[in-house]
Design a protein around this motif. Sequence first.
Motif, PDB file in Angstrom:
ATOM      1  N   GLY A  47      66.840 -13.763  41.169  1.00  0.00           N
ATOM      2  CA  GLY A  47      66.408 -15.020  41.748  1.00  0.00           C
ATOM      3  C   GLY A  47      65.701 -15.897  40.746  1.00  0.00           C
ATOM      4  O   GLY A  47      65.973 -15.872  39.557  1.00  0.00           O
ATOM      5  N   SER A  48      64.758 -16.700  41.208  1.00  0.00           N
ATOM      6  CA  SER A  48      64.109 -17.708  40.371  1.00  0.00           C
ATOM      7  C   SER A  48      62.732 -17.290  39.918  1.00  0.00           C
ATOM      8  O   SER A  48      61.915 -18.134  39.568  1.00  0.00           O
ATOM      9  N   ASP A  49      62.445 -16.006  39.938  1.00  0.00           N
ATOM     10  CA  ASP A  49      61.152 -15.514  39.491  1.00  0.00           C
ATOM     11  C   ASP A  49      60.919 -15.895  38.042  1.00  0.00           C
ATOM     12  O   ASP A  49      61.822 -15.823  37.219  1.00  0.00           O
ATOM     13  N   THR A  50      59.724 -16.316  37.676  1.00  0.00           N
ATOM     14  CA  THR A  50      59.404 -16.705  36.312  1.00  0.00           C
ATOM     15  C   THR A  50      58.360 -15.771  35.754  1.00  0.00           C
ATOM     16  O   THR A  50      57.707 -15.024  36.466  1.00  0.00           O
ATOM     17  N   ALA A  51      58.212 -15.840  34.420  1.00  0.00           N
ATOM     18  CA  ALA A  51      57.279 -14.926  33.750  1.00  0.00           C
ATOM     19  C   ALA A  51      55.862 -15.131  34.244  1.00  0.00           C
ATOM     20  O   ALA A  51      55.074 -14.200  34.339  1.00  0.00           O
ATOM     21  N   SER A  52      55.515 -16.362  34.586  1.00  0.00           N
ATOM     22  CA  SER A  52      54.149 -16.631  35.011  1.00  0.00           C
ATOM     23  C   SER A  52      53.836 -16.027  36.364  1.00  0.00           C
ATOM     24  O   SER A  52      52.674 -15.942  36.763  1.00  0.00           O
ATOM     25  N   GLN A  53      54.889 -15.609  37.091  1.00  0.00           N
ATOM     26  CA  GLN A  53      54.679 -15.047  38.424  1.00  0.00           C
ATOM     27  C   GLN A  53      54.687 -13.524  38.392  1.00  0.00           C
ATOM     28  O   GLN A  53      54.633 -12.895  39.436  1.00  0.00           O
ATOM     29  N   GLN A  54      54.742 -12.919  37.222  1.00  0.00           N
ATOM     30  CA  GLN A  54      54.964 -11.483  37.152  1.00  0.00           C
ATOM     31  C   GLN A  54      53.703 -10.679  36.931  1.00  0.00           C
ATOM     32  O   GLN A  54      53.767  -9.511  36.626  1.00  0.00           O
ATOM     33  N   GLY A  55      52.575 -11.251  37.043  1.00  0.00           N
ATOM     34  CA  GLY A  55      51.358 -10.474  36.885  1.00  0.00           C
ATOM     35  C   GLY A  55      50.467 -11.063  35.829  1.00  0.00           C
ATOM     36  O   GLY A  55      50.834 -11.970  35.104  1.00  0.00           O
ATOM     37  N   LYS A  56      49.261 -10.561  35.763  1.00  0.00           N
ATOM     38  CA  LYS A  56      48.306 -11.084  34.807  1.00  0.00           C
ATOM     39  C   LYS A  56      48.638 -10.601  33.410  1.00  0.00           C
ATOM     40  O   LYS A  56      48.941  -9.453  33.175  1.00  0.00           O
ATOM     41  N   GLY A  57      48.566 -11.518  32.471  1.00  0.00           N
ATOM     42  CA  GLY A  57      48.820 -11.188  31.084  1.00  0.00           C
ATOM     43  C   GLY A  57      48.296 -12.292  30.202  1.00  0.00           C
ATOM     44  O   GLY A  57      47.728 -13.269  30.674  1.00  0.00           O
ATOM     45  N   SER A  58      48.483 -12.133  28.904  1.00  0.00           N
ATOM     46  CA  SER A  58      48.012 -13.144  27.965  1.00  0.00           C
ATOM     47  C   SER A  58      49.193 -13.894  27.396  1.00  0.00           C
ATOM     48  O   SER A  58      50.248 -13.325  27.133  1.00  0.00           O
ATOM     49  N   LYS A  59      49.006 -15.207  27.209  1.00  0.00           N
ATOM     50  CA  LYS A  59      50.062 -16.044  26.669  1.00  0.00           C
ATOM     51  C   LYS A  59      49.961 -16.040  25.155  1.00  0.00           C
ATOM     52  O   LYS A  59      48.904 -16.241  24.594  1.00  0.00           O
ATOM     53  N   ALA A  60      51.103 -15.779  24.475  1.00  0.00           N
ATOM     54  CA  ALA A  60      51.118 -15.764  23.015  1.00  0.00           C
ATOM     55  C   ALA A  60      52.458 -16.287  22.545  1.00  0.00           C
ATOM     56  O   ALA A  60      53.336 -16.608  23.341  1.00  0.00           O
ATOM     57  N   ASN A  61      52.624 -16.374  21.208  1.00  0.00           N
ATOM     58  CA  ASN A  61      53.857 -16.900  20.649  1.00  0.00           C
ATOM     59  C   ASN A  61      55.073 -16.114  21.117  1.00  0.00           C
ATOM     60  O   ASN A  61      56.149 -16.655  21.260  1.00  0.00           O
ATOM     61  N   GLY A  62      54.899 -14.826  21.334  1.00  0.00           N
ATOM     62  CA  GLY A  62      56.011 -13.995  21.739  1.00  0.00           C
ATOM     63  C   GLY A  62      56.269 -14.002  23.221  1.00  0.00           C
ATOM     64  O   GLY A  62      57.124 -13.297  23.708  1.00  0.00           O
ATOM     65  N   GLY A  63      55.561 -14.803  24.003  1.00  0.00           N
ATOM     66  CA  GLY A  63      55.728 -14.853  25.437  1.00  0.00           C
ATOM     67  C   GLY A  63      54.526 -14.268  26.142  1.00  0.00           C
ATOM     68  O   GLY A  63      53.499 -13.982  25.551  1.00  0.00           O
ATOM     69  N   VAL A  64      54.615 -14.121  27.468  1.00  0.00           N
ATOM     70  CA  VAL A  64      53.529 -13.568  28.260  1.00  0.00           C
ATOM     71  C   VAL A  64      53.485 -12.062  28.064  1.00  0.00           C
ATOM     72  O   VAL A  64      54.461 -11.360  28.324  1.00  0.00           O
ATOM     73  N   THR A  65      52.366 -11.547  27.590  1.00  0.00           N
ATOM     74  CA  THR A  65      52.206 -10.101  27.443  1.00  0.00           C
ATOM     75  C   THR A  65      51.498  -9.551  28.667  1.00  0.00           C
ATOM     76  O   THR A  65      50.530 -10.141  29.154  1.00  0.00           O
ATOM     77  N   LEU A  66      51.967  -8.425  29.156  1.00  0.00           N
ATOM     78  CA  LEU A  66      51.381  -7.787  30.323  1.00  0.00           C
ATOM     79  C   LEU A  66      50.692  -6.494  29.911  1.00  0.00           C
ATOM     80  O   LEU A  66      51.107  -5.828  28.965  1.00  0.00           O
ATOM     81  N   SER A  67      49.644  -6.148  30.642  1.00  0.00           N
ATOM     82  CA  SER A  67      48.930  -4.902  30.366  1.00  0.00           C
ATOM     83  C   SER A  67      49.761  -3.714  30.832  1.00  0.00           C
ATOM     84  O   SER A  67      50.696  -3.849  31.639  1.00  0.00           O
ATOM     85  N   VAL A  68      49.423  -2.541  30.337  1.00  0.00           N
ATOM     86  CA  VAL A  68      50.103  -1.322  30.760  1.00  0.00           C
ATOM     87  C   VAL A  68      49.926  -1.114  32.261  1.00  0.00           C
ATOM     88  O   VAL A  68      50.856  -0.690  32.961  1.00  0.00           O
ATOM     89  N   ASP A  69      48.758  -1.446  32.795  1.00  0.00           N
ATOM     90  CA  ASP A  69      48.499  -1.266  34.221  1.00  0.00           C
ATOM     91  C   ASP A  69      49.426  -2.136  35.070  1.00  0.00           C
ATOM     92  O   ASP A  69      49.947  -1.691  36.102  1.00  0.00           O
TER      93      ASP A  69
END
Length: 287
Positions: A233-255
């Motif tokens: 569907g239309s899910d985006t990276a910003s909707q996938q959980g808390k993470g940090s924004k960096a040059n390589g994209g949104v990074t998500l924690s192991v948790d």
Amino acid sequence: MESLLSLAFDNLSAFEPAKIKKGLKQVEGLLAQICLSGPAKRELDAAAAGEQPQLQRKGLGDLAGDPAFREFFKLQEGFEWNVAQRLLTTLDFLVARGGDGQYDLLILNALDLIQGVLLLHPPSKVLFSRAAHMNLLLDLIEPVNTPAIQCATIITLVVALLDSPANVRVFERLDGLLTVASLFKSRETGREVKFRLTEFLYFYLTPEAPSASMASSPVLSSTPTSPTRDRAGSDTASQQGKGSKANGGVTLSVDVKKRKLDQHLPGVVDALLRDLDRYKPFGGVLS
């Protein structure tokens, strides 16, 4: 080097399996020249005496100062001479024409070369931020393919996602976790494929680190990355959980990634994390 790549690309663009095989061999030969050093003087003397000279692998530190590698790396920055792009186009053609097994060896060869090119030129990983290319790998790990192709594809997928959080987010958006988990749980999945899937799950659960190399190829990264066949569907990276924004994209924690994987493999993820903490297969990055 352009002339060598031109000859290889002409063969890779052909319809005949024999020409495609020749093109893959030409790419393999070019990569071998870059990664292997010529024989030392004593080995040349041995060759003159009728013995087979031994080629030596170059270390990554040696490649940085190698003129051939530097020229190759520079050529990969644009689409005209980018080997990964050509290999993906060839792989897509082979998959579309396959089905009866006659193209299996060519598919395996193409996957091996894609792994090598991505390791030599990490910025080419940005190609897998496009859904069409990520979907191609996800299709190749489906049970309809041979175990050998499934295993080779899983390894290629790890290389494509390594140090590339943006690609991991595309993989998640296209239901990659569901694809991997379904194959992992299936009783029809063979032992070798399940072993590779376990390795992939270990890799997925390691901490993410953004890579500056993904942003160092402006020509490659300028291509639109909107999905052509979005599995989720239309899910985006910003909707996938808390993470940090960096040059390589949104990074998500192991948790956060653990919770995502738990949706498909409940009760399995904790055991995987315990194994990671105990055996430290990736050098103890979770410690």
